[in-house]
Scaffold this motif. Structure first.
Motif, PDB file in Angstrom:
ATOM      1  N   UNK A 166       0.826  -1.214   0.000  1.00  9.92           N
ATOM      2  CA  UNK A 166       0.000   0.000   0.000  1.00  9.92           C
ATOM      3  C   UNK A 166       0.858   1.260   0.000  1.00  9.92           C
ATOM      4  N   UNK A 167       1.959   1.222   0.732  1.00 13.43           N
ATOM      5  CA  UNK A 167       2.797   2.414   0.851  1.00 13.43           C
ATOM      6  C   UNK A 167       3.839   2.527  -0.255  1.00 13.43           C
ATOM      7  N   UNK A 168       3.771   1.665  -1.246  1.00  5.94           N
ATOM      8  CA  UNK A 168       4.643   1.839  -2.405  1.00  5.94           C
ATOM      9  C   UNK A 168       4.192   3.026  -3.241  1.00  5.94           C
ATOM     10  N   UNK A 169       2.905   3.367  -3.144  1.00  5.42           N
ATOM     11  CA  UNK A 169       2.371   4.463  -3.957  1.00  5.42           C
ATOM     12  C   UNK A 169       1.806   5.606  -3.130  1.00  5.42           C
ATOM     13  N   UNK A 170       1.586   5.360  -1.834  1.00  6.95           N
ATOM     14  CA  UNK A 170       1.070   6.397  -0.950  1.00  6.95           C
ATOM     15  C   UNK A 170       1.862   6.407   0.353  1.00  6.95           C
ATOM     16  N   UNK A 171       2.171   7.594   0.903  1.00  4.88           N
ATOM     17  CA  UNK A 171       2.754   7.620   2.255  1.00  4.88           C
ATOM     18  C   UNK A 171       1.690   7.167   3.241  1.00  4.88           C
ATOM     19  N   UNK A 172       2.105   6.549   4.330  1.00  2.13           N
ATOM     20  CA  UNK A 172       1.158   5.957   5.269  1.00  2.13           C
ATOM     21  C   UNK A 172       0.088   6.937   5.763  1.00  2.13           C
ATOM     22  N   UNK A 173       0.417   8.210   6.052  1.00  2.00           N
ATOM     23  CA  UNK A 173      -0.620   9.123   6.545  1.00  2.00           C
ATOM     24  C   UNK A 173      -1.734   9.407   5.536  1.00  2.00           C
ATOM     25  N   UNK A 174      -1.532   9.048   4.267  1.00  2.00           N
ATOM     26  CA  UNK A 174      -2.561   9.279   3.260  1.00  2.00           C
ATOM     27  C   UNK A 174      -3.407   8.039   2.977  1.00  2.00           C
ATOM     28  N   UNK A 175      -3.129   6.933   3.636  1.00  2.68           N
ATOM     29  CA  UNK A 175      -3.936   5.742   3.413  1.00  2.68           C
ATOM     30  C   UNK A 175      -5.379   6.028   3.822  1.00  2.68           C
ATOM     31  N   UNK A 176      -6.348   5.611   3.005  1.00  5.83           N
ATOM     32  CA  UNK A 176      -7.744   5.960   3.279  1.00  5.83           C
ATOM     33  C   UNK A 176      -8.352   5.137   4.406  1.00  5.83           C
ATOM     34  N   UNK A 177      -9.116   5.832   5.251  1.00  9.28           N
ATOM     35  CA  UNK A 177      -9.879   5.203   6.330  1.00  9.28           C
ATOM     36  C   UNK A 177     -11.287   5.777   6.264  1.00  9.28           C
ATOM     37  N   UNK A 178     -12.240   4.958   5.892  1.00 12.37           N
ATOM     38  CA  UNK A 178     -13.623   5.406   5.712  1.00 12.37           C
ATOM     39  C   UNK A 178     -13.703   6.633   4.805  1.00 12.37           C
ATOM     40  N   UNK A 185       7.858  27.439  22.812  1.00 12.05           N
ATOM     41  CA  UNK A 185       6.637  27.122  23.557  1.00 12.05           C
ATOM     42  C   UNK A 185       6.353  25.622  23.543  1.00 12.05           C
ATOM     43  N   UNK A 186       5.651  25.110  24.550  1.00 13.91           N
ATOM     44  CA  UNK A 186       5.265  23.696  24.554  1.00 13.91           C
ATOM     45  C   UNK A 186       4.386  23.379  23.338  1.00 13.91           C
ATOM     46  N   UNK A 187       4.438  22.139  22.903  1.00 14.50           N
ATOM     47  CA  UNK A 187       3.710  21.745  21.699  1.00 14.50           C
ATOM     48  C   UNK A 187       3.275  20.292  21.803  1.00 14.50           C
ATOM     49  N   UNK A 188       2.311  19.923  20.977  1.00 11.15           N
ATOM     50  CA  UNK A 188       1.829  18.549  20.912  1.00 11.15           C
ATOM     51  C   UNK A 188       2.481  17.841  19.730  1.00 11.15           C
ATOM     52  N   UNK A 189       2.714  16.538  19.880  1.00 14.24           N
ATOM     53  CA  UNK A 189       3.188  15.698  18.772  1.00 14.24           C
ATOM     54  C   UNK A 189       2.259  14.501  18.649  1.00 14.24           C
ATOM     55  N   UNK A 190       1.881  14.196  17.398  1.00  9.04           N
ATOM     56  CA  UNK A 190       0.999  13.070  17.116  1.00  9.04           C
ATOM     57  C   UNK A 190       1.613  12.232  16.000  1.00  9.04           C
ATOM     58  N   UNK A 191       1.722  10.941  16.212  1.00  7.22           N
ATOM     59  CA  UNK A 191       2.166  10.062  15.139  1.00  7.22           C
ATOM     60  C   UNK A 191       1.129  10.070  14.020  1.00  7.22           C
ATOM     61  N   UNK A 192       1.583  10.230  12.794  1.00  2.53           N
ATOM     62  CA  UNK A 192       0.658  10.305  11.679  1.00  2.53           C
ATOM     63  C   UNK A 192      -0.013   8.998  11.333  1.00  2.53           C
ATOM     64  N   UNK A 193       0.463   7.896  11.903  1.00  2.00           N
ATOM     65  CA  UNK A 193      -0.080   6.586  11.536  1.00  2.00           C
ATOM     66  C   UNK A 193      -0.842   5.924  12.678  1.00  2.00           C
ATOM     67  N   UNK A 194      -1.400   6.735  13.587  1.00  2.00           N
ATOM     68  CA  UNK A 194      -2.265   6.173  14.624  1.00  2.00           C
ATOM     69  C   UNK A 194      -3.660   6.778  14.477  1.00  2.00           C
ATOM     70  N   UNK A 195      -4.625   6.067  15.034  1.00  2.00           N
ATOM     71  CA  UNK A 195      -5.991   6.583  15.109  1.00  2.00           C
ATOM     72  C   UNK A 195      -6.379   6.558  16.579  1.00  2.00           C
ATOM     73  N   UNK A 196      -6.973   7.661  17.056  1.00  2.00           N
ATOM     74  CA  UNK A 196      -7.289   7.732  18.492  1.00  2.00           C
ATOM     75  C   UNK A 196      -8.469   8.659  18.730  1.00  2.00           C
ATOM     76  N   UNK A 197      -9.330   8.267  19.664  1.00  2.00           N
ATOM     77  CA  UNK A 197     -10.509   9.055  20.008  1.00  2.00           C
ATOM     78  C   UNK A 197     -10.265  10.039  21.152  1.00  2.00           C
ATOM     79  N   UNK A 198      -9.049  10.201  21.588  1.00  2.00           N
ATOM     80  CA  UNK A 198      -8.786  11.066  22.740  1.00  2.00           C
ATOM     81  C   UNK A 198      -9.198  12.512  22.457  1.00  2.00           C
TER      82      UNK A 198
END
Length: 223
Positions: A19-31, A101-114
């Motif tokens: 799947x990631x041969x043609x798309x970077x992981x953060x662009x993989x479709x989910x719904x 300043x403090x900042x948030x970091x999020x992995x682009x390849x996780x899904x979370x309801x937080x």
């Protein structure tokens, strides 16, 4: 209140091939939406206004998909890496964008309801605050334990998995050079001094690391 975030999107996604041969992981479709779009929408809803996105593999496709962020009421700035610098290295390269300043970091390849709003609202007292989740099937041994609200060395009696979502004070990365560098050794160094806070989250979280996990998550969200 934190108003700046970073999405880590530079990984090659080897376990996601082909799947990631043609798309970077953060662009993989989910719904019907790119995985990373869920983060952008949640960050905007939480009051974040500037998002730094690092990329390496097929990064031009990420820029083409999200542009300057205007469609999400965000300012997106891209931090291009000719070769992926790993988690800590990528953050160090992007540090000037956070203006101390403090900042948030999020992995682009996780899904979370937080709730990002609540996470950003509580002042950061230490050098970092990691969101820890219950151990998934593919990582039963976990990463860390929690002691008095702080991240601690995991033990047989207790362990949680690092979600890939965290808040950082720039001081966490003080004195580091821009080079390939993993994050885990830095976390362990600072947690020895009790300066890494822990926040437990027991809701839906998924490390979308394989095609099977992506398919399972799609099915779960469709129920």
């Amino acid at each position: 209140m934190i108003d700046c975030a970073m999405i880590l999107a530079a990984g090659r996604g080897e376990r996601m091939r082909p799947l990631t041969d043609i798309l970077p992981k953060p662009l993989l479709p989910l719904k019907g939406k790119p995985l990373m779009q869920y983060h952008l929408e949640k960050l905007a809803a939480a009051g974040i206004r500037k998002v730094i996105v690092n990329h390496a593999w097929l990064g031009e496709k990420i820029e083409a998909a999200f542009g300057n962020g205007e469609a999400f009421n965000l300012q997106i700035i891209y931090s291009a890496e000719s070769e992926a610098l790993e988690t800590a290295g990528g953050i160090v390269k992007a540090l000037p964008h956070f203006a101390g300043n403090p900042f948030m970091v999020v992995n682009g390849d996780v899904y979370c309801d937080i709730d990002f709003t609540q996470l950003c609202r509580e002042p950061l007292r230490g050098l970092a605050r990691l969101v820890l989740v219950d151990n998934p099937e593919h990582h039963p041994e976990g990463d860390f334990a929690v002691s008095d609200g702080r991240v601690a060395q995991k033990c047989a009696e207790q362990s949680y998995t690092f979600s890939g979502i965290a808040l950082y004070n720039p001081e966490f990365f003080a004195g580091l050079k821009v080079e390939r560098m993993p994050l885990a050794p830095l976390i362990r160094r600072h947690m020895q001094n009790g300066r890494v806070e822990a926040e437990l989250f027991h809701g839906r979280w998924c490390d979308v690391g394989t095609p099977e996990r992506l398919a399972n998550l799609e099915q779960e969200l469709s129920l």
